[in-house]
Design a protein around this motif. Structure first.
Motif, PDB file in Angstrom:
ATOM      1  N   ILE A 186       0.842  -1.210   0.000  1.00 54.20           N
ATOM      2  CA  ILE A 186       0.000   0.000   0.000  1.00 54.20           C
ATOM      3  C   ILE A 186       0.871   1.253   0.000  1.00 54.20           C
ATOM      4  N   THR A 187       1.967   1.213   0.751  1.00 54.89           N
ATOM      5  CA  THR A 187       2.893   2.358   0.786  1.00 54.89           C
ATOM      6  C   THR A 187       3.487   2.618  -0.593  1.00 54.89           C
ATOM      7  N   LEU A 188       3.859   1.559  -1.298  1.00 55.38           N
ATOM      8  CA  LEU A 188       4.418   1.724  -2.643  1.00 55.38           C
ATOM      9  C   LEU A 188       3.377   2.302  -3.600  1.00 55.38           C
ATOM     10  N   LEU A 189       2.144   1.831  -3.503  1.00 58.32           N
ATOM     11  CA  LEU A 189       1.091   2.375  -4.357  1.00 58.32           C
ATOM     12  C   LEU A 189       0.814   3.840  -4.025  1.00 58.32           C
ATOM     13  N   TRP A 190       0.860   4.179  -2.740  1.00 54.60           N
ATOM     14  CA  TRP A 190       0.679   5.586  -2.350  1.00 54.60           C
ATOM     15  C   TRP A 190       1.810   6.452  -2.903  1.00 54.60           C
ATOM     16  N   LYS A 191       3.039   5.940  -2.802  1.00 56.52           N
ATOM     17  CA  LYS A 191       4.180   6.674  -3.363  1.00 56.52           C
ATOM     18  C   LYS A 191       4.018   6.878  -4.867  1.00 56.52           C
ATOM     19  N   PHE A 192       3.434   5.877  -5.527  1.00 57.52           N
ATOM     20  CA  PHE A 192       3.233   5.970  -6.966  1.00 57.52           C
ATOM     21  C   PHE A 192       2.202   7.039  -7.315  1.00 57.52           C
ATOM     22  N   GLY A 193       1.223   7.233  -6.428  1.00 56.61           N
ATOM     23  CA  GLY A 193       0.205   8.238  -6.709  1.00 56.61           C
ATOM     24  C   GLY A 193      -1.204   7.806  -6.394  1.00 56.61           C
ATOM     25  N   ALA A 194      -1.363   6.670  -5.686  1.00 53.26           N
ATOM     26  CA  ALA A 194      -2.701   6.219  -5.292  1.00 53.26           C
ATOM     27  C   ALA A 194      -3.329   7.229  -4.340  1.00 53.26           C
ATOM     28  N   ASN A 195      -4.642   7.203  -4.267  1.00 53.66           N
ATOM     29  CA  ASN A 195      -5.370   8.144  -3.423  1.00 53.66           C
ATOM     30  C   ASN A 195      -4.856   8.085  -1.993  1.00 53.66           C
ATOM     31  N   VAL A 197      -6.022   9.287   0.893  1.00 56.14           N
ATOM     32  CA  VAL A 197      -7.000   9.016   1.942  1.00 56.14           C
ATOM     33  C   VAL A 197      -7.320   7.525   1.993  1.00 56.14           C
ATOM     34  N   LEU A 198      -7.556   6.922   0.833  1.00 48.89           N
ATOM     35  CA  LEU A 198      -7.817   5.490   0.776  1.00 48.89           C
ATOM     36  C   LEU A 198      -6.606   4.706   1.258  1.00 48.89           C
ATOM     37  N   SER A 199      -5.416   5.121   0.839  1.00 52.62           N
ATOM     38  CA  SER A 199      -4.182   4.445   1.257  1.00 52.62           C
ATOM     39  C   SER A 199      -4.032   4.489   2.772  1.00 52.62           C
ATOM     40  N   PHE A 200      -4.315   5.655   3.352  1.00 57.75           N
ATOM     41  CA  PHE A 200      -4.187   5.801   4.807  1.00 57.75           C
ATOM     42  C   PHE A 200      -5.101   4.845   5.555  1.00 57.75           C
ATOM     43  N   TRP A 201      -6.374   4.809   5.174  1.00 59.26           N
ATOM     44  CA  TRP A 201      -7.330   4.009   5.940  1.00 59.26           C
ATOM     45  C   TRP A 201      -7.099   2.516   5.742  1.00 59.26           C
ATOM     46  N   LEU A 202      -6.661   2.103   4.562  1.00 64.50           N
ATOM     47  CA  LEU A 202      -6.333   0.688   4.370  1.00 64.50           C
ATOM     48  C   LEU A 202      -5.164   0.280   5.264  1.00 64.50           C
ATOM     49  N   ALA A 203      -4.130   1.109   5.288  1.00 67.68           N
ATOM     50  CA  ALA A 203      -2.980   0.812   6.147  1.00 67.68           C
ATOM     51  C   ALA A 203      -3.370   0.867   7.615  1.00 67.68           C
ATOM     52  N   ARG A 282      -6.195   6.333 -10.546  1.00 68.10           N
ATOM     53  CA  ARG A 282      -6.942   5.214 -11.123  1.00 68.10           C
ATOM     54  C   ARG A 282      -6.079   3.952 -11.175  1.00 68.10           C
ATOM     55  N   ILE A 283      -4.824   4.131 -11.556  1.00 68.67           N
ATOM     56  CA  ILE A 283      -3.913   2.981 -11.584  1.00 68.67           C
ATOM     57  C   ILE A 283      -3.707   2.436 -10.170  1.00 68.67           C
ATOM     58  N   GLY A 284      -3.572   3.343  -9.204  1.00 63.51           N
ATOM     59  CA  GLY A 284      -3.422   2.916  -7.824  1.00 63.51           C
ATOM     60  C   GLY A 284      -4.638   2.152  -7.333  1.00 63.51           C
ATOM     61  N   LEU A 285      -5.845   2.618  -7.732  1.00 67.64           N
ATOM     62  CA  LEU A 285      -7.071   1.928  -7.335  1.00 67.64           C
ATOM     63  C   LEU A 285      -7.097   0.512  -7.911  1.00 67.64           C
ATOM     64  N   ALA A 286      -6.669   0.381  -9.174  1.00 72.21           N
ATOM     65  CA  ALA A 286      -6.579  -0.949  -9.772  1.00 72.21           C
ATOM     66  C   ALA A 286      -5.561  -1.803  -9.026  1.00 72.21           C
ATOM     67  N   GLY A 287      -4.477  -1.162  -8.592  1.00 74.01           N
ATOM     68  CA  GLY A 287      -3.467  -1.883  -7.814  1.00 74.01           C
ATOM     69  C   GLY A 287      -4.036  -2.413  -6.504  1.00 74.01           C
ATOM     70  N   PHE A 288      -4.866  -1.602  -5.836  1.00 72.60           N
ATOM     71  CA  PHE A 288      -5.508  -2.065  -4.602  1.00 72.60           C
ATOM     72  C   PHE A 288      -6.416  -3.269  -4.882  1.00 72.60           C
ATOM     73  N   GLY A 289      -7.121  -3.219  -6.024  1.00 74.99           N
ATOM     74  CA  GLY A 289      -7.984  -4.339  -6.393  1.00 74.99           C
ATOM     75  C   GLY A 289      -7.186  -5.617  -6.617  1.00 74.99           C
ATOM     76  N   LEU A 290      -6.072  -5.508  -7.340  1.00 74.14           N
ATOM     77  CA  LEU A 290      -5.217  -6.681  -7.573  1.00 74.14           C
ATOM     78  C   LEU A 290      -4.640  -7.202  -6.265  1.00 74.14           C
ATOM     79  N   LEU A 291      -4.304  -6.281  -5.369  1.00 73.76           N
ATOM     80  CA  LEU A 291      -3.756  -6.675  -4.062  1.00 73.76           C
ATOM     81  C   LEU A 291      -4.799  -7.460  -3.270  1.00 73.76           C
TER      82      LEU A 291
END
Length: 424
Positions: A186-195, A197-203, A282-291
């Protein structure tokens, strides 16, 4: 993520952001708090013999008090804020444990219910405030939503963490790797540009099973009684709680002195964050889905592998017959007397028709016996196994740790009398 550093309430009171800046210290102390939530709740409930429900009532009251103090503050102050997090971590853990241990609600149902409840809280929060960002907790309404969300995430994290252990049969030490790996991803996806707020709450949710597994690993015995039981470093729940409470206090003192996690101080020392890139989000959101899909696949695979789950309580049988008092000869008299006192209380209440009191005393008896296992079993494994089998028969008559309903008082009295004879 837009940052709003202050707002004026309807009463004219000026509020600064009530939540700390999300630095590495935030995550360190959050994990420390979740570990305390697991180990301290177990210590109060089992070691002190308070009982699960009574412990939950106590911490609910403490939570109301510390939250009231936190809500009255005009800005973020490290000590009351993190004290509230510690208390919430214990309280959320206890609520899930009551559903599992007292009401026999399957963990998958608890996980589903708390997930749905969290979605509802987020939905109402968004509809009312139009933001879920912790950088905008500048009003009483937003702070109320924030703490409600935190409470639900602790309960959800407890349920999903325990469910993972149940599905996979992993030890607490090995189970640390799953939430740790997910947080890293999740941290890597956030660094990439994922949302953010979503990254924070998932972590944030994942830190609960991470901290709990760390706590179980540190507190559990080095050698398991049964195949599938947790093994660890044998520090015990009290020592683990003491260590982590000390680390939390040291960290809070550091943050109080440096103010490095105060939003306004952090903003003054750091350049503004770049504007979010919708494509990367959007790419980050797809990454969360794959995760999520990969995690589900891993759990399904682990569940299908041969593994030994925790031994059920009904397996506690003894093929050895010992004379009255023989089983406890090597046990400390004070510990035996404490067990006899609870068994006598349960028997007295059962005879007088006080079913609630008899059940509560039997529950406390179970908790005390489980807590004393680490010190009694090494003294005389044969004696411990003999008493454990009779203890299980007592608990079965009350429907404790067994799916059957409570049996008639006459059966409860008979098994308690047998146990007291064995303990004399």
């Amino acid at each position: 993520m837009t940052t709003t550093s202050e707002a004026r309430t309807r009463t004219g009171r000026l509020l600064l952001n009530k939540v700390p800046e999300v630095t590495v210290w935030f995550w360190v102390i959050k994990i420390l708090c979740t570990t305390v939530g697991e180990s301290f709740a177990d210590w109060i409930n089992m070691k002190l013999g308070v009982g699960l429900v009574n412990t939950a009532w106590i911490f609910t009251g403490v939570f109301v008090v510390v939250l009231g103090v936190q809500l009255r503050l005009k800005r973020y102050v490290p000590f009351p804020y993190w004290l509230t997090v510690v208390v919430v971590s214990v309280t959320g853990t206890l609520y899930t444990d009551i559903l599992t241990d007292q009401l026999n609600v399957p963990l998958w149902i608890s996980s589903a219910v708390f997930s749905a409840l969290l979605a509802v809280v987020f939905g109402v929060w968004w509809l009312r405030e139009r933001t879920l960002s912790i950088h905008s907790v500048t009003k009483l309404s937003r702070e109320s939503f924030y703490w409600l969300t935190v409470l639900v995430t602790f309960a959800l994290g407890t349920a999903t963490g325990d469910w993972t252990l149940e599905l996979t049969g992993w030890s607490p030490g090995a189970s640390v790797l799953l939430p740790l790996g997910l947080i890293a991803a999740i941290t890597l996806l956030w660094k990439f540009g994922a949302n953010p707020v979503l990254s924070f709450w998932l972590a944030y949710i994942l830190t609960r099973p991470l901290g709990a597994n760390i706590g179980d690993w540190l507190a559990s015995p080095k050698v398991a009684e049964n195949p599938g039981d947790p093994t660890g470093l044998a520090l015990g729940t009290f020592t683990t709680s003491l260590i982590f409470l000390g680390l939390i206090l040291a960290t809070v003192i550091y943050l109080t002195v440096t103010r490095s996690d105060v939003t306004e101080t952090y903003e003054a020392a750091h350049a503004p964050q770049n504007t979010a890139d919708p494509r990367r989000e959007r790419i980050g959101l797809a990454g969360f889905g794959l995760l999520a899909v990969a995690t589900g696949g891993l759990l399904v695979w682990a569940h299908s592998q041969p593994h030994v789950g925790p031994a059920p309580e009904t397996d506690a049988t003894s093929t050895v017959q010992l004379a009255p008092g023989q089983a406890v000869k090597k046990f400390p008299p004070a510990k035996v007397d404490a067990l006899k006192a609870l068994a006598s209380t349960s028997l007295r209440d059962a005879r007088s028709g006080n079913a609630t009191g008899a059940h509560a005393a039997a529950q406390s008896l179970r908790d005390l016996w489980d807590t004393d296992q680490a010190s009694l079993q090494p003294l005389d494994n044969t004696g411990w196994t003999f008493i454990d089998a009779q203890m299980d028969r007592v608990l079965k008559t009350f429907g404790i740790d067994h799916p059957n309903p409570p049996m008639p008082p006459s059966q409860q009295e008979a098994e308690l009398n047998t146990l007291l004879t064995d303990l004399r």
